[in-house]
Design a protein around this motif. Structure first.
Motif, PDB file in Angstrom:
ATOM      1  N   PHE A  36      64.605  22.631-156.937  1.00  0.00           N
ATOM      2  CA  PHE A  36      63.634  21.959-156.083  1.00  0.00           C
ATOM      3  C   PHE A  36      64.106  22.058-154.639  1.00  0.00           C
ATOM      4  O   PHE A  36      65.270  21.794-154.343  1.00  0.00           O
ATOM      5  CB  PHE A  36      63.515  20.475-156.458  1.00  0.00           C
ATOM      6  CG  PHE A  36      62.915  20.236-157.812  1.00  0.00           C
ATOM      7  CD1 PHE A  36      61.541  20.128-157.958  1.00  0.00           C
ATOM      8  CD2 PHE A  36      63.714  20.101-158.929  1.00  0.00           C
ATOM      9  CE1 PHE A  36      60.982  19.896-159.203  1.00  0.00           C
ATOM     10  CE2 PHE A  36      63.170  19.866-160.175  1.00  0.00           C
ATOM     11  CZ  PHE A  36      61.793  19.762-160.310  1.00  0.00           C
ATOM     12  N   PHE A  37      63.194  22.405-153.726  1.00  0.00           N
ATOM     13  CA  PHE A  37      63.559  22.542-152.327  1.00  0.00           C
ATOM     14  C   PHE A  37      62.384  22.108-151.454  1.00  0.00           C
ATOM     15  O   PHE A  37      61.291  22.689-151.547  1.00  0.00           O
ATOM     16  CB  PHE A  37      63.936  23.994-152.028  1.00  0.00           C
ATOM     17  CG  PHE A  37      64.409  24.238-150.621  1.00  0.00           C
ATOM     18  CD1 PHE A  37      65.408  23.478-150.049  1.00  0.00           C
ATOM     19  CD2 PHE A  37      63.856  25.259-149.875  1.00  0.00           C
ATOM     20  CE1 PHE A  37      65.850  23.703-148.753  1.00  0.00           C
ATOM     21  CE2 PHE A  37      64.285  25.515-148.582  1.00  0.00           C
ATOM     22  CZ  PHE A  37      65.284  24.727-148.019  1.00  0.00           C
ATOM     23  N   ALA A  38      62.610  21.085-150.631  1.00  0.00           N
ATOM     24  CA  ALA A  38      61.591  20.639-149.673  1.00  0.00           C
ATOM     25  C   ALA A  38      61.671  21.578-148.466  1.00  0.00           C
ATOM     26  O   ALA A  38      62.326  21.289-147.468  1.00  0.00           O
ATOM     27  CB  ALA A  38      61.837  19.189-149.288  1.00  0.00           C
ATOM     28  N   SER A  88      58.413  22.487-152.254  1.00  0.00           N
ATOM     29  CA  SER A  88      57.419  21.407-152.200  1.00  0.00           C
ATOM     30  C   SER A  88      57.042  20.970-150.792  1.00  0.00           C
ATOM     31  O   SER A  88      56.400  19.931-150.627  1.00  0.00           O
ATOM     32  CB  SER A  88      57.939  20.203-153.003  1.00  0.00           C
ATOM     33  OG  SER A  88      59.146  19.722-152.460  1.00  0.00           O
ATOM     34  N   GLY A  89      57.413  21.734-149.779  1.00  0.00           N
ATOM     35  CA  GLY A  89      57.021  21.375-148.414  1.00  0.00           C
ATOM     36  C   GLY A  89      57.674  20.084-147.980  1.00  0.00           C
ATOM     37  O   GLY A  89      58.890  19.969-147.967  1.00  0.00           O
ATOM     38  N   THR A  90      56.865  19.087-147.646  1.00  0.00           N
ATOM     39  CA  THR A  90      57.367  17.758-147.281  1.00  0.00           C
ATOM     40  C   THR A  90      57.034  16.732-148.363  1.00  0.00           C
ATOM     41  O   THR A  90      57.085  15.532-148.124  1.00  0.00           O
ATOM     42  CB  THR A  90      56.791  17.293-145.927  1.00  0.00           C
ATOM     43  OG1 THR A  90      55.366  17.269-146.018  1.00  0.00           O
ATOM     44  CG2 THR A  90      57.232  18.209-144.794  1.00  0.00           C
ATOM     45  N   SER A  91      56.703  17.206-149.553  1.00  0.00           N
ATOM     46  CA  SER A  91      56.382  16.326-150.679  1.00  0.00           C
ATOM     47  C   SER A  91      57.526  16.322-151.682  1.00  0.00           C
ATOM     48  O   SER A  91      58.377  17.214-151.673  1.00  0.00           O
ATOM     49  CB  SER A  91      55.111  16.820-151.386  1.00  0.00           C
ATOM     50  OG  SER A  91      54.013  16.815-150.506  1.00  0.00           O
ATOM     51  N   ASN A  92      57.515  15.349-152.572  1.00  0.00           N
ATOM     52  CA  ASN A  92      58.480  15.331-153.668  1.00  0.00           C
ATOM     53  C   ASN A  92      58.203  16.498-154.600  1.00  0.00           C
ATOM     54  O   ASN A  92      57.046  16.885-154.794  1.00  0.00           O
ATOM     55  CB  ASN A  92      58.361  14.022-154.457  1.00  0.00           C
ATOM     56  CG  ASN A  92      58.670  12.809-153.619  1.00  0.00           C
ATOM     57  OD1 ASN A  92      59.473  12.872-152.695  1.00  0.00           O
ATOM     58  ND2 ASN A  92      58.040  11.691-153.927  1.00  0.00           N
ATOM     59  N   GLY A  93      59.247  17.039-155.222  1.00  0.00           N
ATOM     60  CA  GLY A  93      59.054  18.114-156.196  1.00  0.00           C
ATOM     61  C   GLY A  93      58.270  17.636-157.413  1.00  0.00           C
ATOM     62  O   GLY A  93      57.407  18.324-157.935  1.00  0.00           O
ATOM     63  N   ILE A  94      58.593  16.439-157.879  1.00  0.00           N
ATOM     64  CA  ILE A  94      57.859  15.763-158.947  1.00  0.00           C
ATOM     65  C   ILE A  94      58.046  14.281-158.724  1.00  0.00           C
ATOM     66  O   ILE A  94      59.110  13.829-158.298  1.00  0.00           O
ATOM     67  CB  ILE A  94      58.334  16.180-160.363  1.00  0.00           C
ATOM     68  CG1 ILE A  94      57.496  15.489-161.450  1.00  0.00           C
ATOM     69  CG2 ILE A  94      59.813  15.933-160.556  1.00  0.00           C
ATOM     70  CD1 ILE A  94      57.765  15.987-162.863  1.00  0.00           C
ATOM     71  N   ASP A  95      56.999  13.490-158.966  1.00  0.00           N
ATOM     72  CA  ASP A  95      57.158  12.043-158.858  1.00  0.00           C
ATOM     73  C   ASP A  95      56.338  11.331-159.929  1.00  0.00           C
ATOM     74  O   ASP A  95      55.382  11.865-160.466  1.00  0.00           O
ATOM     75  CB  ASP A  95      56.835  11.523-157.457  1.00  0.00           C
ATOM     76  CG  ASP A  95      55.381  11.677-157.072  1.00  0.00           C
ATOM     77  OD1 ASP A  95      54.502  11.164-157.787  1.00  0.00           O
ATOM     78  OD2 ASP A  95      55.114  12.298-156.027  1.00  0.00           O
ATOM     79  N   THR A  96      56.789  10.133-160.242  1.00  0.00           N
ATOM     80  CA  THR A  96      56.127   9.293-161.251  1.00  0.00           C
ATOM     81  C   THR A  96      55.854   7.911-160.692  1.00  0.00           C
ATOM     82  O   THR A  96      55.966   6.928-161.403  1.00  0.00           O
ATOM     83  CB  THR A  96      57.004   9.141-162.508  1.00  0.00           C
ATOM     84  OG1 THR A  96      58.194   8.464-162.130  1.00  0.00           O
ATOM     85  CG2 THR A  96      57.322  10.450-163.149  1.00  0.00           C
ATOM     86  N   ASN A  97      55.501   7.836-159.433  1.00  0.00           N
ATOM     87  CA  ASN A  97      55.356   6.518-158.820  1.00  0.00           C
ATOM     88  C   ASN A  97      53.993   5.883-159.049  1.00  0.00           C
ATOM     89  O   ASN A  97      53.661   4.899-158.427  1.00  0.00           O
ATOM     90  CB  ASN A  97      55.678   6.583-157.318  1.00  0.00           C
ATOM     91  CG  ASN A  97      54.745   7.486-156.548  1.00  0.00           C
ATOM     92  OD1 ASN A  97      53.885   8.152-157.120  1.00  0.00           O
ATOM     93  ND2 ASN A  97      54.917   7.538-155.253  1.00  0.00           N
ATOM     94  N   GLU A  98      53.209   6.401-159.928  1.00  0.00           N
ATOM     95  CA  GLU A  98      51.878   5.850-160.201  1.00  0.00           C
ATOM     96  C   GLU A  98      51.977   4.821-161.319  1.00  0.00           C
ATOM     97  O   GLU A  98      52.237   5.140-162.464  1.00  0.00           O
ATOM     98  CB  GLU A  98      50.922   6.982-160.602  1.00  0.00           C
ATOM     99  CG  GLU A  98      49.497   6.555-160.814  1.00  0.00           C
ATOM    100  CD  GLU A  98      48.769   6.236-159.524  1.00  0.00           C
ATOM    101  OE1 GLU A  98      47.777   5.516-159.583  1.00  0.00           O
ATOM    102  OE2 GLU A  98      49.187   6.707-158.468  1.00  0.00           O
TER     103      GLU A  98
END
Length: 154
Positions: free
Chosen positions: A120-122, A95-105
């Motif tokens: 998952f690996f940043a 996922s680069g520098t992003s979260n693998g999955i997020d639900t912050n919306e």
């Protein structure tokens, strides 16, 4: 032994995704005709249905599983499932520098979701360029399962 067994429902859509063998132009939902990107597979998931997004073992993707995830399954016995198919090592979400999955919306609420056997690996995180995590669960949730996965940071 000890891990959850999932059973497809009569109306479950099985959506196959393979970075190595897939093509996002594929229109059939079949293991022999997978999508290539997670985003293309995710776009076929139906909210409040027991659909399954299946990632090919041994493949890796340079994208997120989902940003602002808001999709849910139908109920406790008919979950939306994100799992694997094939043989080999766990699929890798790089996922680069992003979260693998997020639900912050907000105001989304996620329920009846299972995420199984993913890594998952940043991969471009260097300790100073963000604060990514494999799974960021900032929204409300009921009946969500994460098993057994792996999270890595540099």
């Amino acid at each position: 032994p000890g891990w959850t067994t999932f059973t497809a429902s009569p109306d479950t859509q099985m959506i196959y995704v393979s970075q190595s063998l897939g093509n996002d132009a594929n229109t059939r939902l079949h293991e022999a005709h997978p999508k290539r990107t997670i985003a293309a597979g995710r776009a076929l998931l139906r909210d409040t249905y027991p659909d399954w997004l299946l990632l090919k073992r041994g493949d890796e993707w340079h994208e997120q599983l989902g940003s602002h995830w808001h999709l849910s399954g139908r109920n406790a016995s008919e979950k939306m499932v994100i799992n694997t198919y094939g043989t080999g090592p766990r699929p890798r979400i790089l996922s680069g520098t992003s979260n693998g999955i997020d639900t912050n919306e907000h105001p989304y609420h996620v329920s009846h979701l299972a995420i199984v056997s993913l890594e998952f690996f940043a991969d471009t995180y260097n300790g100073a360029n963000g604060a990514p995590v494999g799974i960021y669960w900032g929204g409300s949730a009921v009946d969500c399962i994460f098993e057994p996965g792996r999270l890595f940071w540099r």
